[in-house]
Design a protein around this motif. Structure first.
Motif, mmCIF file in Angstrom:
data_model
loop_
_atom_site.group_PDB
_atom_site.id
_atom_site.type_symbol
_atom_site.label_atom_id
_atom_site.label_comp_id
_atom_site.label_asym_id
_atom_site.label_seq_id
_atom_site.Cartn_x
_atom_site.Cartn_y
_atom_site.Cartn_z
ATOM 1 N N VAL A 137 0.842 -1.203 0.000
ATOM 2 C CA VAL A 137 0.000 0.000 0.000
ATOM 3 C C VAL A 137 0.876 1.250 0.000
ATOM 4 O O VAL A 137 0.671 2.190 -0.783
ATOM 5 C CB VAL A 137 -0.939 0.004 1.218
ATOM 6 N N ASN A 138 1.881 1.262 0.882
ATOM 7 C CA ASN A 138 2.778 2.416 0.965
ATOM 8 C C ASN A 138 3.533 2.625 -0.339
ATOM 9 O O ASN A 138 3.708 3.763 -0.798
ATOM 10 C CB ASN A 138 3.768 2.228 2.109
ATOM 11 N N LEU A 139 3.992 1.529 -0.937
ATOM 12 C CA LEU A 139 4.745 1.637 -2.187
ATOM 13 C C LEU A 139 3.880 2.183 -3.320
ATOM 14 O O LEU A 139 4.332 3.008 -4.115
ATOM 15 C CB LEU A 139 5.321 0.274 -2.577
ATOM 16 N N LYS A 140 2.655 1.713 -3.402
ATOM 17 C CA LYS A 140 1.769 2.189 -4.471
ATOM 18 C C LYS A 140 1.503 3.680 -4.336
ATOM 19 O O LYS A 140 1.534 4.430 -5.322
ATOM 20 C CB LYS A 140 0.443 1.409 -4.437
ATOM 21 N N ILE A 141 1.263 4.131 -3.105
ATOM 22 C CA ILE A 141 0.992 5.554 -2.892
ATOM 23 C C ILE A 141 2.248 6.382 -3.143
ATOM 24 O O ILE A 141 2.192 7.450 -3.752
ATOM 25 C CB ILE A 141 0.445 5.776 -1.474
ATOM 26 N N SER A 142 3.403 5.892 -2.689
ATOM 27 C CA SER A 142 4.662 6.604 -2.920
ATOM 28 C C SER A 142 4.958 6.705 -4.409
ATOM 29 O O SER A 142 5.348 7.767 -4.914
ATOM 30 C CB SER A 142 5.816 5.888 -2.207
ATOM 31 N N SER A 143 4.791 5.601 -5.116
ATOM 32 C CA SER A 143 5.051 5.597 -6.556
ATOM 33 C C SER A 143 4.141 6.569 -7.284
ATOM 34 O O SER A 143 4.580 7.300 -8.183
ATOM 35 C CB SER A 143 4.861 4.186 -7.123
ATOM 36 N N GLN A 144 2.873 6.587 -6.890
ATOM 37 C CA GLN A 144 1.930 7.509 -7.535
ATOM 38 C C GLN A 144 2.322 8.953 -7.275
ATOM 39 O O GLN A 144 2.224 9.812 -8.159
ATOM 40 C CB GLN A 144 0.516 7.246 -7.013
ATOM 41 N N TYR A 165 4.462 9.219 7.641
ATOM 42 C CA TYR A 165 4.853 10.045 6.501
ATOM 43 C C TYR A 165 5.783 9.237 5.605
ATOM 44 O O TYR A 165 6.819 8.733 6.052
ATOM 45 C CB TYR A 165 5.544 11.325 6.973
ATOM 46 N N LEU A 166 5.405 9.125 4.336
ATOM 47 C CA LEU A 166 6.124 8.226 3.430
ATOM 48 C C LEU A 166 7.453 8.793 2.940
ATOM 49 O O LEU A 166 8.309 8.033 2.489
ATOM 50 C CB LEU A 166 5.238 7.908 2.217
ATOM 51 N N ILE A 219 13.686 6.899 -9.111
ATOM 52 C CA ILE A 219 12.965 6.597 -7.874
ATOM 53 C C ILE A 219 11.764 5.705 -8.183
ATOM 54 O O ILE A 219 11.497 4.732 -7.459
ATOM 55 C CB ILE A 219 12.502 7.897 -7.190
ATOM 56 N N ILE A 220 11.055 6.026 -9.257
ATOM 57 C CA ILE A 220 9.893 5.219 -9.656
ATOM 58 C C ILE A 220 10.324 3.787 -9.943
ATOM 59 O O ILE A 220 9.641 2.824 -9.543
ATOM 60 C CB ILE A 220 9.211 5.840 -10.892
ATOM 61 N N THR A 221 11.439 3.627 -10.619
ATOM 62 C CA THR A 221 11.943 2.288 -10.938
ATOM 63 C C THR A 221 12.294 1.516 -9.672
ATOM 64 O O THR A 221 11.966 0.326 -9.538
ATOM 65 C CB THR A 221 13.178 2.389 -11.844
ATOM 66 N N GLU A 222 12.967 2.184 -8.731
ATOM 67 C CA GLU A 222 13.344 1.509 -7.491
ATOM 68 C C GLU A 222 12.115 1.098 -6.677
ATOM 69 O O GLU A 222 12.067 -0.007 -6.135
ATOM 70 C CB GLU A 222 14.249 2.425 -6.667
#
Length: 505
Positions: free
Chosen positions: A74-81, A135-136, A435-438
Motif C-alpha cells: 500500500v505504501n509503495l503504491k501511494i509513494s510511486s503515484q 509520513y512516506l 525513484i519510480i523504478t526503485e
C-alpha cells in the motif's frame, strides 16, 4: 470372601460405565460435527500435537510476512503515484518554459511563473503524504512531517529566520558587486582595453574564461590566473563586422559569451553588443572599453542574476537539520569575499525536517518478506530529484520581471533556459524515473514473495487440516453407528432390568 456378579448381574453392573463412555464419545463426535475440529486442545491430538504445533508456527510466520507485505505494498503504491505525479509536474514546467513565453505584466510575473508556484505547493503536498499515521517521504522519522510550509520556505518565519527570497537577494548582491559588473574590473588606456577578475580571489560573480578575435586588428591577451585578466589591444582599425568574443564563467556552472561587433563610424547601435570604429586606434579602444562595460553590465543584470537565483536555491534545498544551507557572509553582501558558510537553525529556515542520514533512502523503511529477504520501501523528500524540481519551481515563483525594466525579458529568458535545463535532470543527476523504478522493483519483490508465501501457506493449511479437522461425512457415520449401539444397549438394559427369577421360571 467376595462373590462376583456374573450373568445378567455382571452385565447390569458394567452397562452404566459403558453407556457413559459411549455417551461421552457421542458428545465429542457431535462437537466435531459442529466445529469440524478433531480436538479442543493440542493435548487431545495425541501424537499429532507436535505436527500441529509445527505447522501452526509456520503458518503464523507466513501470516506475519503477508501482513507486512500488504502494508508495504500500500505504501509503495501511494509513494510511486506521488513520484509519478511529481514527474508530470516537472515535465509540464519544461513545456511552460519554452521560448517566447515572456509577456510583461503589472505583477511582474508570467503565467508559467504562477503555474510554477502552484506546482511547488502540489509537490509539497505530495511529499507530505501520510498513510496510517506514517509520513512516506520522511525517511526513518516517519512520525515527522518532512517539509515546512510554502510560506515559511519562501518568506521566512518572520522571527529572524531567512527564507529563500532573502537568500536569493543576498547571493545576487554578492555576485553583482558594488559596481554592478559581476565583480569584474574594466579599464585600460590608450589603445588597450582590460578586464580583470576581482582580488582577492573569491567565488562570487563572473570569472574570465577566455577571449578570441576574428581579426588581427583586435589582439586579446588572456591570463588564466587566478585571478584571470584580459588585455585587448587595438592594433589597427578593425573592419566593420570584426568581432571580439569574451567568455565568462558563472557561479551556477554555466558559461556565457559576450560578442562585440565593430560597426561603421557615425552609426548607432547598442553598446552592449557593438562598438563604433573611431578615427584612430585610441578612439576605437575607448569605444571598445565603453562597450565592454555595457556588455558586462547587461550580462550581470540578466544571466548572472539568473545564475545567482540558481545557486541560492540549490544551497537552500541542500540544507537539512544536520547541515543548514550555505549563505553569503554579511552584510554587506556586495563586497563579501569569504566563502559561503552554513547558516544556523536560528537564522535560516530549514525546509526539510525528516531523517537526513547518509544511508540510501530506500533503506529507511523496510519490509521483511522472508527469513533472509528484506525489501527497502523508504523515501526522503530531500532526495536529489526532489530538490532539483523544488528549486526550479521556487526560482520561478520568487522572481519578478517588471515591465519597466529593459532587461526583464533577457533575465526572464535566462531564468527559463536554466529551469528547463535543470528539469531535464542531466549531468548524472538523480531522475524521478529512477525513484519510480526503485519503488517498482520493490513492489515486484513484494508481489513475488506474496505469491510464494500464499502457495506455501495453502499447502501447510491443507496439511494442518488433515491433522486438526475432520470430515463431516465420516463423523456423521460414526454418530449413526454410536446412536444405533446406544439404542441397542438401552433396549437390552431395559429388558434385563425387568428380568427376575419368577419371570425367568
Amino acid at each position: 470372601m467376595t462373590i462376583s456378579a456374573y450373568g445378567s448381574g455382571a452385565y447390569r453392573a458394567a452397562t452404566p460405565n459403558r453407556l457413559v463412555s459411549t455417551r461421552n464419545e457421542l458428545s465429542d463426535l457431535e462437537r466435531q460435527l459442529s466445529t469440524q475440529q478433531r480436538a479442543e486442545s493440542y493435548g487431545d491430538l495425541g501424537m499429532d500435537r507436535r505436527v500441529s504445533l509445527d505447522l501452526n508456527g509456520k503458518v503464523s510466520t507466513l501470516d506475519a510476512w503477508l501482513e507486512g507485505i500488504t502494508r508495504g505494498n500500500v505504501n509503495l503504491k501511494i509513494s510511486s503515484q506521488a513520484v509519478e505525479n511529481y514527474a508530470k509536474l516537472t515535465s509540464e514546467t519544461v513545456n511552460d518554459t519554452r521560448s517566447n513565453t515572456y509577456i510583461p505584466s503589472s505583477t511582474g510575473r508570467s503565467a508559467p511563473q504562477v503555474l510554477a508556484e502552484e506546482k511547488f505547493k502540489q509537490t509539497l503536498d505530495l511529499l507530505n503524504t501520510q498513510v496510517n499515521g506514517r509520513y512516506l517521504f520522511s525517511g526513518k522519522t516517519s512520525d515527522v512531517q518532512p517539509t515546512t510550509t510554502y510560506a515559511e520556505m519562501i518568506e521566512g518565519d518572520g522571527a529572524g529566520r531567512a527564507g529563500l527570497r532573502q537568500m536569493i537577494d543576498e547571493r545576487r548582491l554578492a555576485d553583482l558587486g558594488a559596481t554592478g559588473l559581476g565583480r569584474l574590473t574594466t579599464g585600460g588606456a590608450g589603445a588597450t582595453a582590460t578586464i580583470a577578475d576581482a582580488t582577492p580571489v573569491h567565488s562570487y560573480g563572473f570569472k574570465l574564461a577566455g577571449a578570441s578575435s576574428s581579426s588581427a586588428a583586435l589582439a586579446p591577451t588572456f591570463t588564466a590566473g587566478p585571478p584571470a585578466d584580459l588585455s585587448v589591444t587595438v592594433a589597427s582599425l578593425p573592419a566593420v563586422g570584426d568581432t571580439l568574443r569574451v567568455k565568462l564563467d558563472l557561479p551556477d556552472g554555466t558559461q556565457e559569451e559576450i560578442v562585440l561587433t565593430a560597426r561603421a563610424p557615425g552609426t548607432t547601435g547598442s553598446a552592449a553588443d557593438s562598438f563604433e570604429i573611431g578615427t584612430d586606434v585610441n578612439t576605437t579602444a575607448a569605444n571598445l572599453r565603453a562597450s565592454i562595460s555595457a556588455a558586462i553590465g547587461k550580462e550581470a543584470a540578466t544571466t548572472l542574476s539568473a545564475s545567482s537565483s540558481q545557486v541560492a536555491a540549490r544551497n537552500f534545498f541542500a540544507g537539512s537539520t544536520s547541515s543548514p544551507p550555505l549563505r553569503v557572509p554579511g552584510p554587506p553582501y556586495d563586497t563579501a569575499t569569504a566563502a559561503p558558510a552554513a547558516g544556523t537553525a536560528a537564522n535560516t529556515v530549514i525546509w526539510y525536517k525528516g531523517d537526513d542520514g547518509s544511508d540510501p533512502a530506500r533503506s529507511t523503511a523496510s519490509v521483511q518478506v522472508d527469513k533472509g529477504q528484506i525489501v527497502g520501501t523508504g523515501a526522503r523528500a530531500n532526495e536529489e530529484a526532489f530538490r532539483i524540481g523544488l528549486a526550479q519551481f521556487a526560482v520561478m515563483a520568487v522572481e519578478t520581471f517588471p515591465a519597466t525594466d529593459a532587461n526583464s525579458q533577457a533575465r526572464y529568458e535566462a531564468m527559463t533556459a536554466r529551469v528547463s535545463d535543470r528539469l531535464a535532470f542531466g549531468n548524472g543527476a538523480q531522475k524521478p524515473a529512477e525513484i519510480i523504478t526503485e519503488l517498482g522493483s520493490a513492489q515486484t519483490a513484494l508481489a513475488r514473495a506474496k505469491e510464494r508465501h500464499e502457495s506455501t501457506k495453502n499447502y501447510l493449511t491443507n496439511a494442518l487440516s488433515d491433522v486438526e479437522t475432520v470430515s463431516k461425512e465420516e463423523v456423521a457415520v460414526q454418530i449413526l453407528a454410536l446412536q444405533t449401539q446406544l439404542q441397542a444397549s438401552y433396549e437390552t438394559t431395559s429388558i434385563l432390568s425387568k428380568l427376575t427369577l419368577t419371570n425367568y421360571l
